[in-house]
Design a protein around this motif. Sequence first.
Motif, PDB file in Angstrom:
ATOM      1  N   GLU A  16      10.196  -2.102  -0.749  1.00 43.53           N
ATOM      2  CA  GLU A  16       9.612  -2.816  -1.888  1.00 43.53           C
ATOM      3  C   GLU A  16       8.370  -3.598  -1.465  1.00 43.53           C
ATOM      4  OE1 GLU A  16      13.750  -1.792  -2.648  1.00 43.53           O
ATOM      5  OE2 GLU A  16      12.791  -2.893  -0.994  1.00 43.53           O
ATOM      6  N   GLU A  17       8.440  -4.218  -0.291  1.00 39.38           N
ATOM      7  CA  GLU A  17       7.286  -4.966   0.214  1.00 39.38           C
ATOM      8  C   GLU A  17       6.115  -4.025   0.498  1.00 39.38           C
ATOM      9  OE1 GLU A  17       5.124  -8.395   1.505  1.00 39.38           O
ATOM     10  OE2 GLU A  17       6.920  -8.113   0.272  1.00 39.38           O
ATOM     11  N   LEU A  18       6.421  -2.831   0.996  1.00 46.31           N
ATOM     12  CA  LEU A  18       5.371  -1.846   1.243  1.00 46.31           C
ATOM     13  C   LEU A  18       4.722  -1.420  -0.070  1.00 46.31           C
ATOM     14  CD1 LEU A  18       3.803   0.030   3.135  1.00 46.31           C
ATOM     15  CD2 LEU A  18       5.666   1.692   2.887  1.00 46.31           C
ATOM     16  N   ALA A  19       5.525  -1.169  -1.087  1.00 42.33           N
ATOM     17  CA  ALA A  19       4.976  -0.784  -2.385  1.00 42.33           C
ATOM     18  C   ALA A  19       4.038  -1.864  -2.919  1.00 42.33           C
ATOM     19  CB  ALA A  19       6.108  -0.518  -3.369  1.00 42.33           C
ATOM     20  N   ALA A  20       4.445  -3.121  -2.774  1.00 45.75           N
ATOM     21  CA  ALA A  20       3.602  -4.224  -3.242  1.00 45.75           C
ATOM     22  C   ALA A  20       2.307  -4.294  -2.442  1.00 45.75           C
ATOM     23  CB  ALA A  20       4.364  -5.542  -3.132  1.00 45.75           C
ATOM     24  N   ALA A  21       2.386  -4.054  -1.121  1.00 50.01           N
ATOM     25  CA  ALA A  21       1.192  -4.089  -0.277  1.00 50.01           C
ATOM     26  C   ALA A  21       0.218  -2.975  -0.656  1.00 50.01           C
ATOM     27  CB  ALA A  21       1.588  -3.980   1.194  1.00 50.01           C
ATOM     28  N   VAL A  22       0.760  -1.786  -0.880  1.00 50.87           N
ATOM     29  CA  VAL A  22      -0.085  -0.657  -1.271  1.00 50.87           C
ATOM     30  C   VAL A  22      -0.769  -0.954  -2.602  1.00 50.87           C
ATOM     31  CG1 VAL A  22      -0.090   1.769  -1.959  1.00 50.87           C
ATOM     32  CG2 VAL A  22       1.228   1.047   0.037  1.00 50.87           C
ATOM     33  N   ALA A  23      -0.027  -1.486  -3.532  1.00 52.34           N
ATOM     34  CA  ALA A  23      -0.589  -1.803  -4.844  1.00 52.34           C
ATOM     35  C   ALA A  23      -1.676  -2.862  -4.753  1.00 52.34           C
ATOM     36  CB  ALA A  23       0.521  -2.275  -5.787  1.00 52.34           C
ATOM     37  N   ALA A  48       9.615   7.154   5.556  1.00 54.53           N
ATOM     38  CA  ALA A  48       9.507   8.040   4.393  1.00 54.53           C
ATOM     39  C   ALA A  48       8.543   7.466   3.366  1.00 54.53           C
ATOM     40  CB  ALA A  48      10.883   8.260   3.770  1.00 54.53           C
ATOM     41  N   ALA A  49       8.612   6.157   3.167  1.00 55.31           N
ATOM     42  CA  ALA A  49       7.710   5.519   2.210  1.00 55.31           C
ATOM     43  C   ALA A  49       6.269   5.547   2.715  1.00 55.31           C
ATOM     44  CB  ALA A  49       8.165   4.083   1.950  1.00 55.31           C
ATOM     45  N   LEU A  50       6.076   5.248   4.003  1.00 58.83           N
ATOM     46  CA  LEU A  50       4.732   5.295   4.582  1.00 58.83           C
ATOM     47  C   LEU A  50       4.113   6.673   4.402  1.00 58.83           C
ATOM     48  CD1 LEU A  50       4.823   3.403   8.021  1.00 58.83           C
ATOM     49  CD2 LEU A  50       3.364   2.877   6.069  1.00 58.83           C
ATOM     50  N   ALA A  51       4.885   7.707   4.726  1.00 54.19           N
ATOM     51  CA  ALA A  51       4.372   9.069   4.616  1.00 54.19           C
ATOM     52  C   ALA A  51       4.026   9.407   3.170  1.00 54.19           C
ATOM     53  CB  ALA A  51       5.393  10.058   5.171  1.00 54.19           C
ATOM     54  N   SER A  52       4.833   8.941   2.226  1.00 55.73           N
ATOM     55  CA  SER A  52       4.571   9.254   0.815  1.00 55.73           C
ATOM     56  C   SER A  52       3.281   8.616   0.336  1.00 55.73           C
ATOM     57  CB  SER A  52       5.750   8.806  -0.048  1.00 55.73           C
ATOM     58  OG  SER A  52       5.814   7.392  -0.140  1.00 55.73           O
ATOM     59  N   TYR A  53       2.953   7.439   0.876  1.00 50.28           N
ATOM     60  CA  TYR A  53       1.715   6.764   0.495  1.00 50.28           C
ATOM     61  C   TYR A  53       0.514   7.248   1.313  1.00 50.28           C
ATOM     62  CZ  TYR A  53       4.584   3.340  -2.034  1.00 50.28           C
ATOM     63  OH  TYR A  53       5.459   2.729  -2.905  1.00 50.28           O
ATOM     64  N   GLY A  54       0.767   7.922   2.422  1.00 52.11           N
ATOM     65  CA  GLY A  54      -0.317   8.326   3.306  1.00 52.11           C
ATOM     66  C   GLY A  54      -0.929   7.155   4.046  1.00 52.11           C
ATOM     67  N   GLN A  83       8.235  12.483  10.899  1.00 55.16           N
ATOM     68  CA  GLN A  83       8.457  12.308   9.462  1.00 55.16           C
ATOM     69  C   GLN A  83       7.145  12.280   8.689  1.00 55.16           C
ATOM     70  OE1 GLN A  83      11.625   9.632   8.190  1.00 55.16           O
ATOM     71  NE2 GLN A  83      12.296   9.400  10.306  1.00 55.16           N
ATOM     72  N   GLY A  84       6.059  12.670   9.356  1.00 53.83           N
ATOM     73  CA  GLY A  84       4.783  12.822   8.668  1.00 53.83           C
ATOM     74  C   GLY A  84       3.949  11.577   8.545  1.00 53.83           C
ATOM     75  N   VAL A  85       4.268  10.537   9.324  1.00 48.71           N
ATOM     76  CA  VAL A  85       3.489   9.301   9.284  1.00 48.71           C
ATOM     77  C   VAL A  85       2.258   9.447  10.174  1.00 48.71           C
ATOM     78  CG1 VAL A  85       3.489   6.820   9.783  1.00 48.71           C
ATOM     79  CG2 VAL A  85       5.554   7.917   8.857  1.00 48.71           C
ATOM     80  N   ARG A  86       1.110   9.025   9.663  1.00 52.35           N
ATOM     81  CA  ARG A  86      -0.078   8.927  10.515  1.00 52.35           C
ATOM     82  C   ARG A  86       0.065   7.673  11.374  1.00 52.35           C
ATOM     83  NH1 ARG A  86      -5.409   8.445   7.799  1.00 52.35           N
ATOM     84  NH2 ARG A  86      -4.259   7.557   6.049  1.00 52.35           N
ATOM     85  N   VAL A  87       0.045   7.861  12.684  1.00 52.88           N
ATOM     86  CA  VAL A  87       0.272   6.764  13.615  1.00 52.88           C
ATOM     87  C   VAL A  87      -0.988   6.525  14.437  1.00 52.88           C
ATOM     88  CG1 VAL A  87       1.590   5.965  15.612  1.00 52.88           C
ATOM     89  CG2 VAL A  87       2.744   7.214  13.759  1.00 52.88           C
ATOM     90  N   VAL A  88      -1.401   5.264  14.506  1.00 53.94           N
ATOM     91  CA  VAL A  88      -2.501   4.838  15.362  1.00 53.94           C
ATOM     92  C   VAL A  88      -1.896   4.048  16.514  1.00 53.94           C
ATOM     93  CG1 VAL A  88      -4.635   3.515  15.541  1.00 53.94           C
ATOM     94  CG2 VAL A  88      -4.082   4.709  13.404  1.00 53.94           C
TER      95      VAL A  88
END
Length: 412
Positions: free
Chosen positions: A187-194, A221-227, A260-265
């Motif tokens: 939920e915190e990630l969704a708010a940050a993306v928004a 999974a959430a990170l990957a979905s948002y790219g 899991q498809g996350v772009r990692v730096v």
Amino acid sequence: MSPRRRLLIGGFALGGLALSGLVARRSPALFNTCRAQLPAATAADELIQSAWAGVDPARFLDCHVHLVGTGDSGSGIEVNPQMESLFHPLQYAQRLFYLNAGCVHDAPGRIDDSYVERMQNLIDGLRPGARLLLFAFDRFHDSDGRADPQRSSFYTPNAYARAVAARHPQYFAWAASIHPYRADCVEELAAAVASGAQAVKWLPPAMGIDPSSPRCDRFYAALASYGLPLISHAGEEQAVHGADQQAFGNPLLLRRALDQGVRVVVAHCASMGSAVDVDQGPDGVQRSCFDLFARLMGEARYEHLLFADISALTQRNRSEEVVRAVIERSEWHPRLLNGSDYPLPGIVPLTSPAEFATRGMLPQAAVGVLETVRQHNPLLFDFVLKRQLSSGAHHFSPSIFETRGFFERKAA
């Protein structure tokens, strides 16, 4: 902590009061004098002009900048009391150096605001269009997802990083910091993306994050979905105290996110320390974190997922061999991103242009110019130094310094 790092920072902690006196006297051999505008002759120097050759300032985004303070503005920033106690001289010394590096040691009562104002001043000393990616920093959390301020070195809320970037969009973008064990992490990630966050920042050894834990899966999974990219420290951590779980800095633990498809730096190219080669199992041999990172970079399946930033590579606690390797591996350069690790470039003993000149990696004539630049603008100092570094015929590619597009990509 390595003996060399103790010499560079901890060695100055012979006494907190003595160190405070040195800060007050601003000896340029140890401390940043925090001047403002560059002298005209230095600003016009060919060394600085040539550093921008081939680099579009409008695409320049320093992707590794710490947003710190004391909370005196109502920002919600928290600092562990040990960093203000003479009974913990190393952390006390670090705090004084960080304040000086950010040029806020003379700003009692308005350190938060002065830190931001100083960064704006430094960006004005770059080229129009250049911006910084400011990091929030979450607290240490235990295995049950409970925050533990006592084991947290400092805390910079997402809300504050977001607010600073929103007030000054011509200067700043922002990266959220969200511990994946938190019950509300998705939920915190969704708010940050928004709210416009362009990345998520982790420092696993200090925050108590095992990147290979199944606890991270729903967050991945959430990170990957948002790219949205994950900027995660790898390698030994020496600048930030907290959980001090160095094993969590093993770059191989980031396989779980990548798979899991996350772009990692990978921050700092995992350029310090050693870790267990867990590809051989939990009882694998110890190998340098940089070698383990290089193994990941060589795997074709991660070619479009695994990246790294070059922040802190010029610090004196990085080996010459590692710095040369990163410069010479030109096939990595399209996957490398520039970051300064600000405010650390303003800590004078951490970086020595003269040492690079002695190694033949920097023109001797550049040393004096760079030292002058550092006393006025540590961000420009970091940029020009990296642009002038060489290993044989190899240099850092200009594309490394045009990172803005990487963070503006759309969701997967």
